[in-house]
Design a protein around this motif. Structure first.
Motif, PDB file in Angstrom:
ATOM      1  N   GLU B  12       0.677  -1.167  -0.130  1.00  0.00           N
ATOM      2  CA  GLU B  12       0.057   0.026  -0.067  1.00  0.00           C
ATOM      3  C   GLU B  12       0.824   1.430   0.078  1.00  0.00           C
ATOM      4  O   GLU B  12       0.525   2.255  -0.510  1.00  0.00           O
ATOM      5  CB  GLU B  12      -0.933  -0.101   1.206  1.00  0.00           C
ATOM      6  CG  GLU B  12      -2.040  -1.039   1.042  1.00  0.00           C
ATOM      7  CD  GLU B  12      -3.056  -0.973   2.327  1.00  0.00           C
ATOM      8  OE1 GLU B  12      -2.768  -0.373   3.398  1.00  0.00           O
ATOM      9  OE2 GLU B  12      -4.121  -1.915   2.346  1.00  0.00           O
ATOM     10  N   GLU B  13       2.117   1.083   0.675  1.00  0.00           N
ATOM     11  CA  GLU B  13       2.933   2.375   0.583  1.00  0.00           C
ATOM     12  C   GLU B  13       3.245   2.790  -0.833  1.00  0.00           C
ATOM     13  O   GLU B  13       3.677   3.725  -1.021  1.00  0.00           O
ATOM     14  CB  GLU B  13       4.189   2.138   1.492  1.00  0.00           C
ATOM     15  CG  GLU B  13       3.865   2.268   2.986  1.00  0.00           C
ATOM     16  CD  GLU B  13       3.162   0.981   3.742  1.00  0.00           C
ATOM     17  OE1 GLU B  13       2.928   0.069   2.862  1.00  0.00           O
ATOM     18  OE2 GLU B  13       3.059   1.010   4.761  1.00  0.00           O
ATOM     19  N   ILE B  15       1.682   2.421  -3.417  1.00  0.00           N
ATOM     20  CA  ILE B  15       0.458   3.087  -4.183  1.00  0.00           C
ATOM     21  C   ILE B  15       0.828   4.734  -3.843  1.00  0.00           C
ATOM     22  O   ILE B  15       0.547   5.243  -4.595  1.00  0.00           O
ATOM     23  CB  ILE B  15      -0.793   2.576  -3.670  1.00  0.00           C
ATOM     24  CG1 ILE B  15      -1.166   1.320  -4.007  1.00  0.00           C
ATOM     25  CG2 ILE B  15      -1.897   3.470  -4.217  1.00  0.00           C
ATOM     26  CD1 ILE B  15      -2.435   0.666  -3.566  1.00  0.00           C
ATOM     27  N   VAL B  16       1.200   4.808  -2.420  1.00  0.00           N
ATOM     28  CA  VAL B  16       1.372   6.329  -2.164  1.00  0.00           C
ATOM     29  C   VAL B  16       2.560   6.939  -2.874  1.00  0.00           C
ATOM     30  O   VAL B  16       2.614   8.040  -3.599  1.00  0.00           O
ATOM     31  CB  VAL B  16       1.574   6.283  -0.815  1.00  0.00           C
ATOM     32  CG1 VAL B  16       1.824   7.920  -0.182  1.00  0.00           C
ATOM     33  CG2 VAL B  16       0.279   6.133   0.055  1.00  0.00           C
ATOM     34  N   ARG B  19       1.602   7.424  -6.594  1.00  0.00           N
ATOM     35  CA  ARG B  19       0.917   9.092  -6.357  1.00  0.00           C
ATOM     36  C   ARG B  19       1.563  10.273  -6.537  1.00  0.00           C
ATOM     37  O   ARG B  19       1.744  10.989  -7.411  1.00  0.00           O
ATOM     38  CB  ARG B  19      -0.137   9.007  -5.083  1.00  0.00           C
ATOM     39  CG  ARG B  19      -1.325   8.104  -5.155  1.00  0.00           C
ATOM     40  CD  ARG B  19      -2.406   8.402  -4.450  1.00  0.00           C
ATOM     41  NE  ARG B  19      -2.162   8.466  -2.993  1.00  0.00           N
ATOM     42  CZ  ARG B  19      -2.792   7.718  -2.115  1.00  0.00           C
ATOM     43  NH1 ARG B  19      -3.565   6.698  -2.636  1.00  0.00           N
ATOM     44  NH2 ARG B  19      -2.668   7.727  -0.868  1.00  0.00           N
ATOM     45  N   GLN B  20       2.762  10.109  -5.627  1.00  0.00           N
ATOM     46  CA  GLN B  20       3.738  11.453  -5.250  1.00  0.00           C
ATOM     47  C   GLN B  20       4.633  11.381  -6.604  1.00  0.00           C
ATOM     48  O   GLN B  20       4.792  12.735  -7.129  1.00  0.00           O
ATOM     49  CB  GLN B  20       4.726  10.900  -4.091  1.00  0.00           C
ATOM     50  CG  GLN B  20       3.672  11.103  -3.026  1.00  0.00           C
ATOM     51  CD  GLN B  20       4.233  10.576  -1.556  1.00  0.00           C
ATOM     52  OE1 GLN B  20       5.151  10.124  -1.621  1.00  0.00           O
ATOM     53  NE2 GLN B  20       3.567  10.942  -0.369  1.00  0.00           N
ATOM     54  N   ARG B  23       2.487  12.878  -9.350  1.00  0.00           N
ATOM     55  CA  ARG B  23       2.366  14.313  -9.063  1.00  0.00           C
ATOM     56  C   ARG B  23       3.733  15.136  -9.561  1.00  0.00           C
ATOM     57  O   ARG B  23       3.454  16.042 -10.377  1.00  0.00           O
ATOM     58  CB  ARG B  23       2.059  14.548  -7.809  1.00  0.00           C
ATOM     59  CG  ARG B  23       2.198  15.917  -7.140  1.00  0.00           C
ATOM     60  CD  ARG B  23       0.819  16.635  -7.775  1.00  0.00           C
ATOM     61  NE  ARG B  23      -0.258  16.187  -6.881  1.00  0.00           N
ATOM     62  CZ  ARG B  23      -1.741  16.692  -7.082  1.00  0.00           C
ATOM     63  NH1 ARG B  23      -1.955  17.761  -8.016  1.00  0.00           N
ATOM     64  NH2 ARG B  23      -2.609  16.126  -6.765  1.00  0.00           N
ATOM     65  N   SER B  44      -3.631   6.267  -8.733  1.00  0.00           N
ATOM     66  CA  SER B  44      -3.815   5.954  -7.614  1.00  0.00           C
ATOM     67  C   SER B  44      -4.818   4.576  -7.892  1.00  0.00           C
ATOM     68  O   SER B  44      -4.689   3.438  -7.115  1.00  0.00           O
ATOM     69  CB  SER B  44      -4.727   6.758  -6.499  1.00  0.00           C
ATOM     70  OG  SER B  44      -4.691   6.091  -5.363  1.00  0.00           O
ATOM     71  N   ARG B  48      -3.821   0.423  -7.214  1.00  0.00           N
ATOM     72  CA  ARG B  48      -4.389  -0.335  -6.412  1.00  0.00           C
ATOM     73  C   ARG B  48      -4.907  -1.523  -6.982  1.00  0.00           C
ATOM     74  O   ARG B  48      -4.778  -2.505  -6.423  1.00  0.00           O
ATOM     75  CB  ARG B  48      -5.774   0.338  -5.717  1.00  0.00           C
ATOM     76  CG  ARG B  48      -6.401  -0.473  -4.632  1.00  0.00           C
ATOM     77  CD  ARG B  48      -7.162   0.267  -3.505  1.00  0.00           C
ATOM     78  NE  ARG B  48      -6.763   1.576  -2.817  1.00  0.00           N
ATOM     79  CZ  ARG B  48      -6.897   2.700  -3.194  1.00  0.00           C
ATOM     80  NH1 ARG B  48      -7.603   3.126  -4.616  1.00  0.00           N
ATOM     81  NH2 ARG B  48      -6.176   3.609  -2.691  1.00  0.00           N
TER      82      ARG B  48
END
Ligand SMILES: Nc1ncnc2c1ncn2[C@@H]1O[C@H](COP(=O)(O)OP(=O)(O)OP(=O)(O)O)[C@@H](O)[C@H]1O
Ligand SMILES: [Mg+2]
Lengths: 128, 133
Positions: B12-13, B15-16, B19-20, B23, B44, B48
């Protein structure tokens, strides 16, 4: 385990989400808030997401679950500070957050909670 | 001309982190704030899916510079079970799990270009492009 802090102010619980939440962190917040509503006898929950630069279907669902669960526990949840770009994206994604009440900022969120929550004599407080 | 980065998607980290990184590349590509937010959100959702349904995989992130157009392409790849009925999976509200069934269809709406290639027993590749508007 990593957790998002929950502050108590009178009969309200206040949460300000300051980090990009991974899924388990969002689920922890959902569990923690549910327990704190009962333990602290809270009547309202205010969640500030102005620092979040994206809300996807997972986080959206967690916010919606929090609102639903708080209602079952006789508390109201208001989500404040949704950024315009986040709102536009949520709509295009197809997320409607049917159970969530929103307000622009913390002040109007607290005012909304005050209106929603019955006063001790049982009447809804109708000051605006 | 393209420059590519690859990120693993196994937790799950991760996925973060996807995202970053999305961005930051979207910013570098000159996408406006709304378009940045759209592709980050699509990323995201797809990351997932890669983790939950694909059993993990990776994403290739490429800044595109095409005949004067700037954009960002993300390609999610896994060697999971694949999708038997892609049309069904792309339908709003269809989920084989306990999601809202909006990830794939939503990611498609949030992107300018969307391609999906999936083979049962072999895996799934989903690629999206957001162009600078
Ligand atoms: N990488 C993948 N590998 C295998 N199956 C997938 C993959 N991605 C999506 N699917 C299938 O497509 C379905 C729809 O995906 P979609 O992302 O639209 O919805 P969801 O993940 O079920 O819910 P949500 O994303 O709204 O939480 C999934 O339920 C799953 O059955
Ligand atoms: Mg999904």
């Amino acid at each position: 385990m990593e957790r998002i802090p929950i502050l108590k102010q009178g009969d309200l619980l206040l949460v300000s989400v300051q980090v990009d939440m991974h899924d388990q962190l969002a689920l922890n917040l959902q569990d923690d808030l549910t327990q704190r509503i009962v333990r602290d006898n809270a009547r309202g929950v205010l969640i500030d997401i102005s620092a979040l630069d994206m809300v996807d279907s997972f986080i959206g669902r967690v916010l919606d679950n929090i609102a639903t669960m708080s209602r079952i526990l006789d508390a109201e949840t208001v989500v404040v500070g949704i950024q315009p770009a986040v709102a536009i994206t949520l709509v295009e994604l197809g997320i409607t957050l049917p159970n969530i009440r929103t307000a622009l900022n913390i002040e109007s969120g607290i005012a909304l909670l005050r209106r929603l929550l019955p006063t001790p004599d049982g009447d809804a407080d109708d000051q605006s | 001309m393209t420059k590519a980065d690859t990120l693993p998607i196994h937790t799950e980290e991760d996925i973060v982190r996807v995202r970053q990184m999305t961005r930051s590349l979207a910013q570098q590509s000159g996408l406006n704030l709304v378009d940045q937010t759209k592709i980050v959100t699509a990323a995201s959702e797809l990351a997932r899916n890669t983790l939950v349904y694909g059993g993990g995989g990776h994403v290739i992130l490429e800044r595109l510079q095409d005949a004067g157009r700037a954009g960002l392409r993300l390609t999610f790849e896994d060697q999971g079970p694949g999708i038997a009925d892609i049309e069904l999976a792309l339908r709003d509200g269809y989920t084989s799990g306990k999601g809202l069934g909006l990830g794939l269809s939503g990611a498609k709406r949030l992107s300018n270009e969307f391609h999906i290639d999936s083979r049962v027993g072999e895996g799934t590749t989903v690629s999206i492009i957001k162009w600078k508007s």
